[in-house]
Structures are given as structure tokens and as C-alpha cells.
Scaffold this active site. Structure first.
Site, PDB file in Angstrom:
ATOM      1  N   MET A 297       0.926  -1.208   0.129  1.00  0.00           N
ATOM      2  CA  MET A 297       0.256   0.012   0.258  1.00  0.00           C
ATOM      3  C   MET A 297       0.801   1.127  -0.174  1.00  0.00           C
ATOM      4  SD  MET A 297      -2.782  -1.001   2.694  1.00  0.00           S
ATOM      5  CE  MET A 297      -1.743  -1.868   3.813  1.00  0.00           C
ATOM      6  N   VAL A 298       0.587   2.308  -0.928  1.00  0.00           N
ATOM      7  CA  VAL A 298       1.566   3.181  -1.051  1.00  0.00           C
ATOM      8  C   VAL A 298       1.097   4.174   0.109  1.00  0.00           C
ATOM      9  CG1 VAL A 298       1.754   5.172  -2.394  1.00  0.00           C
ATOM     10  CG2 VAL A 298       1.601   3.142  -3.467  1.00  0.00           C
TER      11      VAL A 298
ATOM     12  N   CYS B 218      -1.756  -1.659 -10.584  1.00  0.00           N
ATOM     13  CA  CYS B 218      -1.914  -0.110 -10.151  1.00  0.00           C
ATOM     14  C   CYS B 218      -2.490   0.428 -11.211  1.00  0.00           C
ATOM     15  CB  CYS B 218      -0.576   0.223  -9.914  1.00  0.00           C
ATOM     16  SG  CYS B 218      -0.933   2.295  -9.377  1.00  0.00           S
TER      17      CYS B 218
ATOM     18  N   ASN C 291      -7.453 -11.341  -3.464  1.00  0.00           N
ATOM     19  CA  ASN C 291      -7.129  -9.983  -2.835  1.00  0.00           C
ATOM     20  C   ASN C 291      -8.283  -9.052  -3.056  1.00  0.00           C
ATOM     21  OD1 ASN C 291      -5.511  -7.120  -3.653  1.00  0.00           O
ATOM     22  ND2 ASN C 291      -5.857  -7.389  -1.251  1.00  0.00           N
TER      23      ASN C 291
ATOM     24  N   ARG D 174      -6.213  -2.545   3.396  1.00  0.00           N
ATOM     25  CA  ARG D 174      -6.522  -1.466   4.629  1.00  0.00           C
ATOM     26  C   ARG D 174      -7.070  -1.808   5.831  1.00  0.00           C
ATOM     27  NH1 ARG D 174      -4.971   0.419   0.057  1.00  0.00           N
ATOM     28  NH2 ARG D 174      -4.079   2.444  -0.014  1.00  0.00           N
TER      29      ARG D 174
END
Length: 342
Positions: A11-12, A93, A203, A226
Site C-alpha cells: 500500500m503506497v 495499479c 485480494n 486496508r
């Protein structure tokens, strides 16, 4: 040797080394991933800052993004030299930046290039090269097209596929792409049925360990995102129920370990907030959890953490200490790739 039964998604601006260390205090078995790292940043940037990690973070994978086979192969070699257990290629992405750079989800439009990349990376390193991908693009995906993509990548040497079970809609924001395209985990389940020799991790939108255990009956692994950042203790029972490890850390124990970690990092010159920001949700949903968050957010210092710790020690006490190991084989563990080679 890979155990992919449970992992935390790249996760960025989230899964940096400080957050990964925090997660490792909650679960020793879960697999960790770096933030998406563009190959040119590895080749030209500060490699120590980008790639360094602590031994405790193993098992850990480096996720790379790019579109040039030679550059990605060199970045993969550098990652392997740093000690990563896996190199993961980002094919999921959908961000505007990724589209401008020709990497991420838009590469799914050029499977020949993807094959060239996978072959180059596979020849460059000895650790496994894996793929993280979407179901397809622009809501036009079909199961047949997805299966053909997997087959093409497998021909190029890929054996492990982490599938974000949504389409990538390139006109939408990254956030919207996590919410609007419908989830199709059943497609990932079907991939495992159709390609039993390959490894599939599902996912997307998975919010609890119970949900993960449900999917583990159909696929080789589950990746949470998240939900873990919003509350790291989503993984509270992961070691016992997934990996058969007789441990169950308490939030207070983890907070104390992170206090020692922060003190060490501050001595190295790390700004306290770079660590503390990942600890804001450590007592999410618990008594005084909001006060904990406010004390850290306003204080942003080691002293603020000490004040918050004293508060929680008074509130929580010593409940939830690590369980003592029981007889061998007593702990429940989910079936899966018990560290088999892939």
C-alpha cells in the site's frame, strides 16, 4: 520457500518499514510487502532508504513496477541482493502516474511485453518472481480472457498470482478503483480449479480473518489490505488460526515493543511521526482508543507515546498476554502451502 496463506498488501504511503515492523509484532507468520517501488527509483535513487529493512520483517517481498524488461531485471537483482524473499511485479495499479509511465494495470494490454518482463526478471534472480494483477481492464474483463492472461504469464515462468479480484477502470482514481468495480473472488477460486499447478492468492475487500479463512478453503492464499492498516489487530488470531503458532499478543505488548523501536529509531535520526502515524489505530475500538490516537497525533514525540502508554496501562492492565505454548500440534492451523516451494 513461500508460505502465501496470509499476507498484507503493498500500500503506497502505508507499508513502509515502520508499519511492516508493527505488523510483525502482531503476527510472525503473515507475509509482508513493500510499497510499490518503481524500477527507476531503485536504479537511480537512495537504495538504502528505499530498500532497507530489519531482519524481523522476513518473510518480505519487494514489489516492483516498470515497463522495461532490462530495468526491471536489474532492479530485481538489487532487491535480491538486499535480501528480499520474493520479487513481485505490479500489474494492478490503475493510477494516472502508472498510466503515464506505462506500468501497472495498463501493462495487461500488452501481454507480450509482460512475458518479456517476467522472463528477464526470472533469469535475473533466484528468488521467486510473482505477479499481482487485476481481473482485467475497463470492466470488459471475461473469465476466459483472465485465464488466457494467466496462461501466457505462466508460459513466461510465473507460478504465483496475487489477484485483486476487480477490474481496473483507468479513468477512475486509485481510491475509486478499490471500491467501484465489483468483486469477483469466485473467478480467482475458478482459476485455482483450472490451473491447480499454479499458486493463487485472492485480494480485494477482505475485512476480517474469518473472511480470509473462508477463501483459504478455495485458494492458496489471501491478501488483506486496508483492513490491517485501519486496525492491525485484525491479525490478532492469525498466528494461531492460520500458521499454528501458539501466540496471541496483546495491544499493550505491541505498543511497548513499538516504544522500544521508536526510541532506537529516534537515536538514528528518524522523525518520531514517521513511526507514530502508523500506531494511531493500535487501540482502535478499545476503551480510551480515541484518546490514544489524539495524544499521539497532537504530541508526535516519544514523550507523547510515553503519556499514551501510561494511560493505556492504567486502562488495559495486563490482559491478553501472549499465550503459553501448548502441547505439540494443539494449535489450530489453516491448510495451505505450509512452506512448500513454488
Amino acid at each position: 520457500m513461500l508460505d502465501l496463506r496470509l499476507s498484507v498488501a503493498p500500500m503506497v504511503d502505508r507499508t513502509d518499514r515502520h508499519f511492516r515492523f508493527l505488523v510483525r509484532q502482531v503476527s510472525q507468520g503473515v507475509r509482508l510487502y513493500t510499497e510499490m517501488t518503481v524500477d527507476q527509483a531503485v536504479l537511480r535513487g537512495n537504495r538504502e532508504r528505499l530498500l532497507a529493512f530489519r531482519p524481523e520483517e522476513h518473510p518480505i517481498a519487494l514489489q516492483l513496477a516498470g515497463s522495461d524488461p532490462k530495468s526491471l531485471a536489474e532492479a530485481a537483482r538489487i532487491g535480491e541482493a538486499f535480501g528480499y524473499d520474493e520479487i513481485n511485479l505490479n500489474l494492478g495499479c490503475p493510477s494516472e502516474k502508472a498510466q503515464e509511465g506505462g506500468y501497472g494495470a495498463c501493462l495487461l494490454l500488452d501481454l507480450v511485453r509482460v512475458q518479456e518482463i517476467l522472463k528477464a526478471m526470472g533469469e535475473a534472480v533466484r528468488v521467486p518472481v510473482t505477479v499481482k494483477m487485476r481481473l482485467g481492464l475497463e470492466g470488459k474483463e471475461t473469465y476466459r480472457g483472465l485465464a488466457q492472461s494467466v496462461e501466457a504469464m505462466a508460459e513466461a515462468g510465473a507460478k504465483v498470482f496475487v489477484v485483486h479480484a476487480r477490474s481496473a477502470l483507468l479513468a477512475l482514481s486509485t481510491k475509486a478503483n478499490r471500491e467501484i468495480p465489483p468483486l469477483r473472488h469466485d473467478w480467482v477460486h475458478r482459476l485455482k480449479e483450472d490451473f491447480p499447478q499454479l499458486t493463487f492468492v485472492t485480494n480485494g475487500g477482505i475485512r476480517s480473518l474469518e473472511e480470509a479463512l473462508f477463501h483459504l478453503k478455495r485458494v492458496d492464499g489471501v491478501m488483506l489490505g486496508r483492513a490491517v492498516y485501519e486496525d492491525p489487530f485484525v491479525l490478532e488470531e492469525a498466528d494461531r488460526r492460520v500458521f499454528g503458532l501458539p501466540r496471541r499478543p496483546s495491544r499493550l505488548e505491541v505498543a511497548r515493543r513499538m516504544r522500544a523501536y521508536l526510541e532506537e529509531e529516534v537515536l538514528k535520526g528518524t522523525p518520531p511521526w514517521t513511526v507514530l502515524r502508523h500506531m494511531l489505530n493500535l487501540f482502535r475500538g478499545r476503551p480510551k482508543g480515541r484518546l490514544w490516537r489524539r495524544l499521539l497525533g497532537e504530541g508526535r514525540s516519544l514523550e507523547a507515546l510515553d503519556r499514551a502508554l501510561r494511560l493505556m496501562e492504567e486502562e488495559v492492565g495486563e490482559e491478553g498476554k501472549q499465550e503459553k505454548p501448548g502441547p505439540k500440534g494443539q494449535a489450530e492451523a489453516a491448510p495451505g502451502l505450509a512452506r512448500e516451494g513454488v
